[in-house]
Design an enzyme around this catalytic site. Structure first.
Site, PDB file in Angstrom:
ATOM      1  N   GLU A 147     -19.580   4.503  -1.812  1.00 23.39           N
ATOM      2  CA  GLU A 147     -19.148   5.822  -2.295  1.00 23.39           C
ATOM      3  C   GLU A 147     -20.154   6.385  -3.305  1.00 23.39           C
ATOM      4  OE1 GLU A 147     -16.215   7.064  -1.145  1.00 23.39           O
ATOM      5  OE2 GLU A 147     -15.357   5.283  -0.206  1.00 23.39           O
ATOM      6  N   HIS A 202      -7.104   8.012 -12.233  1.00 22.88           N
ATOM      7  CA  HIS A 202      -8.467   8.212 -12.736  1.00 22.88           C
ATOM      8  C   HIS A 202      -8.786   7.307 -13.936  1.00 22.88           C
ATOM      9  CE1 HIS A 202      -9.877  11.718 -10.314  1.00 22.88           C
ATOM     10  NE2 HIS A 202      -8.582  11.834 -10.109  1.00 22.88           N
ATOM     11  N   THR A 203      -8.128   6.182 -14.017  1.00 23.89           N
ATOM     12  CA  THR A 203      -8.417   5.239 -15.101  1.00 23.89           C
ATOM     13  C   THR A 203      -9.448   4.181 -14.700  1.00 23.89           C
ATOM     14  OG1 THR A 203      -6.555   3.837 -14.455  1.00 23.89           O
ATOM     15  CG2 THR A 203      -6.136   5.486 -16.174  1.00 23.89           C
ATOM     16  N   ASP A 204      -9.665   3.982 -13.406  1.00 22.56           N
ATOM     17  CA  ASP A 204     -10.522   2.866 -12.989  1.00 22.56           C
ATOM     18  C   ASP A 204     -11.957   3.046 -13.460  1.00 22.56           C
ATOM     19  OD1 ASP A 204     -10.777   4.962 -11.157  1.00 22.56           O
ATOM     20  OD2 ASP A 204     -11.060   3.656  -9.413  1.00 22.56           O
ATOM     21  N   SER A 214      -6.649   6.038   0.759  1.00 27.12           N
ATOM     22  CA  SER A 214      -7.895   5.265   0.852  1.00 27.12           C
ATOM     23  C   SER A 214      -8.183   4.736   2.244  1.00 27.12           C
ATOM     24  CB  SER A 214      -7.887   4.114  -0.158  1.00 27.12           C
ATOM     25  OG  SER A 214      -7.778   4.620  -1.449  1.00 27.12           O
ATOM     26  N   SER A 215      -8.126   5.631   3.217  1.00 23.08           N
ATOM     27  CA  SER A 215      -8.523   5.233   4.573  1.00 23.08           C
ATOM     28  C   SER A 215      -9.991   4.829   4.608  1.00 23.08           C
ATOM     29  CB  SER A 215      -8.265   6.385   5.551  1.00 23.08           C
ATOM     30  OG  SER A 215      -8.957   7.562   5.141  1.00 23.08           O
ATOM     31  N   SER A 216     -10.827   5.462   3.791  1.00 19.49           N
ATOM     32  CA  SER A 216     -12.249   5.117   3.778  1.00 19.49           C
ATOM     33  C   SER A 216     -12.470   3.711   3.231  1.00 19.49           C
ATOM     34  CB  SER A 216     -13.041   6.133   2.957  1.00 19.49           C
ATOM     35  OG  SER A 216     -12.566   6.213   1.637  1.00 19.49           O
ATOM     36  N   ASP A 274      -9.748   1.627  -5.087  1.00 17.39           N
ATOM     37  CA  ASP A 274      -9.393   1.633  -3.674  1.00 17.39           C
ATOM     38  C   ASP A 274      -9.726   0.311  -2.994  1.00 17.39           C
ATOM     39  OD1 ASP A 274      -8.795   4.211  -4.322  1.00 17.39           O
ATOM     40  OD2 ASP A 274     -10.420   5.127  -3.175  1.00 17.39           O
ATOM     41  N   ALA A 315      -5.592  11.617   3.017  1.00 18.99           N
ATOM     42  CA  ALA A 315      -4.276  11.773   2.411  1.00 18.99           C
ATOM     43  C   ALA A 315      -4.175  11.139   1.035  1.00 18.99           C
ATOM     44  CB  ALA A 315      -3.209  11.156   3.331  1.00 18.99           C
TER      45      ALA A 315
END
Length: 384
Positions: free
Chosen positions: A157, A32-34, A123-125, A169, A120
């Site tokens: 997103e 959660h740094t991005d 980052s499949s999306s 991602d 999972a």
């Protein structure tokens, strides 16, 4: 990819014009740094999403998903409509984002297959967003650099799906390097360097089988907490724009300026940025043992400070701590379900995965999915 090309040709009775491939990713450190404009260590993985297409006349687009045999249809005239519930929302969202950048959408037949686990935390999306984007811009001969392509994926997103994610991602999928962990700066949006994972070590990925569903989670609330903490800290430390600009010492000294929850959220992000920088130094020196300890430290912070872990993820990391073969483990990705990554010697990886799977089944009644993860190259157009 060749199998997908044959399937496409058989299904649509035409050959594809382009074939694109994009990998999933592992967040190694920097949770959660991005979106706090911080630092992240990540890698592209060997598991990829493959996407092929051919332009057609008219305005109707068809996408065949050979993972489950489903077929999705949408009209270019309705790109601004509410996102559909199926996987075409990522493709439609990308067409919208590219259109904002001067791209002219065209009708097409497309097909996809993916080996990136769904929901999972790998980052499949993003892999689908990147793969379809590369295919679109290649066919149209549309010029766009990779950093902007990553921003377009983030826009899918943020703007289309309403999820306030960062750039990690898409960036990892586009800029990954084989056998390497990349260090990214999400203020300047650039790769600062890459570090080899020491020879003889691998990541075992263990899927908790609790689906990672960010849209339905507290992800956006976590981001709001970070922004609120950063705003209050900026009043104490002029010049600070985000939590990336705060040191652990500064945060400790200003604890009384924050609510308890804000302090914990900030402690996680500030600590993660610090761990990323220390980890890069340790990897450069080849100190894999100390590097592994930082993975455990990161998970502890996710569990206590950011509260984005789950009982299942905590169980997997607890199993890892008790196995001498594991140097470090942590949740990877947004959290709230998904995967853990486990650093082990490559020679021990297979047997270790089986032990974790057995212990997890005994403690939870859940059969985990385990696989040994190779560090792969970033997204590319595949010649055929």
């Amino acid at each position: 990819m060749q199998q997908l090309i044959r399937k496409f040709t058989g299904h649509f009775n035409m050959p594809p014009a382009v074939a694109a491939q994009a990998p999933g990713r592992l967040e190694v450190l920097g949770n959660h740094t991005d979106y706090n404009e911080g630092f992240v260590l990540s890698c592209a993985v060997g598991q990829t999403t493959n996407f092929v297409l051919a332009p057609v006349s008219g305005s109707l687009c068809t996408v065949k998903d050979f993972r489950d045999g489903s077929e999705m249809h949408f009209d270019l005239a309705a790109l601004d409509s509410k996102p559909p519930r199926n996987g075409s929302k990522y493709i439609i969202g990308m067409l919208n984002e590219l259109r904002k950048r001067g791209f002219t959408p065209f009708a097409f037949n497309a097909a996809l297959e993916s080996h990136v686990p769904l929901s999972a935390g790998m980052s499949s999306s993003a892999a689908l967003e990147v793969a379809c984007a590369l295919a679109f811009v290649t066919v149209a001969n549309f010029t766009i650099d990779r950093a902007e392509l990553a921003r377009a994926g983030q826009g899918v997103e943020n703007n289309f799906l309403g999820l306030k994610t960062g750039l990690l991602d898409q960036f990892s999928s586009l800029f990954g390097k084989r056998d390497s962990i990349i260090m990214s700066d999400f203020r300047t949006v650039e790769v600062l360097g890459s570090h080899q994972l020491p020879a003889g070590y691998s990541f075992v990925v263990v899927n908790s089988m609790k689906k990672h569903t960010l849209v339905d989670s507290d992800y956006n609330i976590r981001r709001q907490d970070c922004e609120s903490a950063a705003s209050k800290l900026a009043a104490v430390y002029p010049g600070a724009k985000t939590l990336r600009d705060i040191t652990p010492e500064q945060l400790a000294n200003a604890k009384d300026k924050l609510t308890g929850r804000e302090f914990r959220r900030a402690a996680h992000v500030v600590g993660e940025c610090d761990r990323v920088k220390r980890a890069a130094e340790l990897l450069a020196k080849g100190d894999v043992t100390a590097f592994g300890k930082l993975l455990f430290d990161s998970h502890d912070s996710s569990m206590i400070n950011f509260e984005n872990s789950t009982a299942e993820l905590d169980t997997l990391v607890d199993i890892a701590r008790k196995d001498a073969a594991c140097l470090g483990a942590r949740l990877s990705g947004g959290g709230f379900g998904g995967i853990t990554i486990h650093l082990v010697k490559s020679d021990d990886a297979g047997s270790y995965a089986q032990r974790v799977k057995a212990a997890y089944l005994e403690r939870t009644g859940i059969e985990a999915e385990c696989f040994i993860c190779s560090l792969g190259d970033g997204a590319k157009i595949v010649e055929f």
